[in-house]
Design an enzyme around this catalytic site. Structure first.
Site, PDB file in Angstrom:
ATOM      1  N   HIS A  66      -5.599 -37.151  -4.421  1.00 22.79           N
ATOM      2  CA  HIS A  66      -5.699 -36.869  -5.709  1.00 22.79           C
ATOM      3  C   HIS A  66      -7.209 -36.421  -5.999  1.00 22.79           C
ATOM      4  CE1 HIS A  66      -1.545 -38.941  -6.927  1.00 22.79           C
ATOM      5  NE2 HIS A  66      -1.546 -37.638  -7.129  1.00 22.79           N
TER       6      HIS A  66
ATOM      7  N   ASP B 137      -9.247 -37.483  -8.149  1.00 25.19           N
ATOM      8  CA  ASP B 137     -10.534 -38.461  -8.608  1.00 25.19           C
ATOM      9  C   ASP B 137     -10.749 -39.379  -7.087  1.00 25.19           C
ATOM     10  OD1 ASP B 137      -7.922 -39.562  -8.474  1.00 25.19           O
ATOM     11  OD2 ASP B 137      -8.443 -41.105  -9.689  1.00 25.19           O
ATOM     12  N   HIS B 138     -10.216 -38.993  -5.859  1.00 23.75           N
ATOM     13  CA  HIS B 138     -10.435 -39.619  -4.594  1.00 23.75           C
ATOM     14  C   HIS B 138     -11.123 -38.788  -3.694  1.00 23.75           C
ATOM     15  CE1 HIS B 138      -8.566 -43.377  -5.787  1.00 23.75           C
ATOM     16  NE2 HIS B 138      -7.855 -42.813  -6.666  1.00 23.75           N
TER      17      HIS B 138
ATOM     18  N   HIS C 180       2.505 -44.469  -3.991  1.00 22.12           N
ATOM     19  CA  HIS C 180       1.873 -43.858  -5.154  1.00 22.12           C
ATOM     20  C   HIS C 180       2.676 -42.706  -5.045  1.00 22.12           C
ATOM     21  CE1 HIS C 180      -1.331 -43.136  -7.616  1.00 22.12           C
ATOM     22  NE2 HIS C 180      -1.799 -42.150  -7.071  1.00 22.12           N
TER      23      HIS C 180
ATOM     24  N   HIS D  35     -10.560 -48.912 -10.609  1.00 26.52           N
ATOM     25  CA  HIS D  35      -9.703 -47.675 -10.978  1.00 26.52           C
ATOM     26  C   HIS D  35      -9.242 -47.782 -12.563  1.00 26.52           C
ATOM     27  CE1 HIS D  35      -6.656 -44.669 -10.680  1.00 26.52           C
ATOM     28  NE2 HIS D  35      -7.416 -44.148  -9.632  1.00 26.52           N
TER      29      HIS D  35
HETATM   30 ZN   LIG Z   1      -6.895 -42.504  -8.433  1.00 23.89          ZN
HETATM   31 ZN   LIG Z   2      -3.784 -41.170  -7.243  1.00 25.99          ZN
END
Ligand SMILES: [Zn+2]
Ligand SMILES: [Zn+2]
Length: 302
Positions: free
Chosen positions: A62, A64-65, A140, A268
């Site tokens: 993802h 944001d990582h 996830h 997070h």
């Molecule tokens: Zn995230």
């Molecule tokens: Zn994620």
């Protein structure tokens, strides 16, 4: 052990918050964990030398990582880096990064070594003389791993005054530190425990982001010194946590309690919450020792 939080907010970067990234310093290893957009700027702001980073661990793909990763790799190239860079992350990460470098005709001069992960079981992915790193499979929306960083037990602590009292030649000190019994200069066998003390207990850091509430990880992180567990939501949005496969602060605290860890770091956070103190308040009802991650925060674990 030291953890520098570079970014700890979910979703989009804002002028005052950054997506996930942190640097773990553990027995002279500097590990970059996740690399959200803007990570290289945050490394500079936090005065962490780029050259110290030799291993990068990406939990999942993802944005944001890992959207900061190609930028960081590209800057390493501009800085004429020569040392190896190891990147651990889900299968596909090599293709994503190398495609961008290829189309920009910007191959790195330094060795860029990818370790692509596919296993759904925990696996040892790095071991050197001082630490081990093992994956923590997480649940996830896409394939995701947390990481367990563990110090190896160090040498025994030599009690110099005792060693002198027992008349032990200094050439044998190394053997003593390794736990061996030795002979004194006057020919007596000296049991190791008389002249050494136990080394400090090894520390460990369990990093778990992003994940739905999943007690199955508890045996993997049991009695970790520090657990970082995502807490995207508070209980008021528990109905969102399940379908988006994220956790609430209360759920993160429940995992910490079940795993009997010493400290819990929360992070997070969804940007919908104006005050992150609310996460501490909610989690504290379950688990006592809470640290709130925040961008730029340095967490030292003695
Ligand atoms: Zn995230
Ligand atoms: Zn994620």
């Amino acid at each position: 052990m030291k953890i520098n939080i570079l970014g700890c907010y979910a979703a989009t970067p804002r002028s005052f918050t950054n997506p996930t990234s942190q640097v773990l310093e553990i027995l002279n290893n500097h590990f970059l964990i996740d690399c959200g957009e803007g990570t290289q700027v945050q490394l500079r702001r936090n005065k962490i030398k780029f050259s110290k980073i030799k291993h990068i661990f990406i939990s999942h793909l993802h944005g944001d990582h890992f959207y900061g990763l190609v930028g960081l790799v590209s800057t390493f190239r501009l800085l004429n880096r020569e040392t190896e860079l190891h990147i651990y992350g889900p299968k596909g990460i090599k293709e994503i990064i190398t495609l961008q470098l290829k189309l920009a005709n910007s191959w790195t001069n330094f060795p860029l070594i990818f370790h692509e992960l596919t296993s759904k079981e925990p696996e040892l992915i790095l071991e050197n003389s001082t630490v081990t790193v093992t994956t923590i499979p997480l649940k996830h929306r896409v394939y995701t791993n947390g990481f367990l960083f563990k110090e190896k037990e160090g040498d025994r602590k030599l009690l110099i005054d005792k060693a002198e009292t027992y008349n032990i030649d200094f050439s044998l000190f190394k053997s003593l530190k390794k736990g061996k019994d030795v002979m004194s200069e006057d020919g007596k066998l000296i049991p190791n425990h008389l002249v050494t003390a136990d080394p400090p207990p090894p520390k460990s850091y369990a990093y778990c982001s992003d994940t739905v509430f999943d007690p199955e990880i508890v045996p993997l992180i049991k009695k970790a010194t520090v657990l970082y567990h995502e807490s995207t939501f508070l209980e008021d949005k528990a109905d969102l946590a399940q379908p988006t496969k994220h956790s609430t602060a209360k759920q993160a605290a429940t995992i910490a309690k079940l795993a009997e860890v010493e400290k819990l770091i929360l992070g997070h956070y969804s940007t919908r919450y104006a005050d992150i103190e609310l996460f501490r308040i909610e989690a504290s009802t379950i688990f006592p020792d809470i640290i709130l991650a925040d961008d730029g925060k340095e967490i030292i674990v003695e």
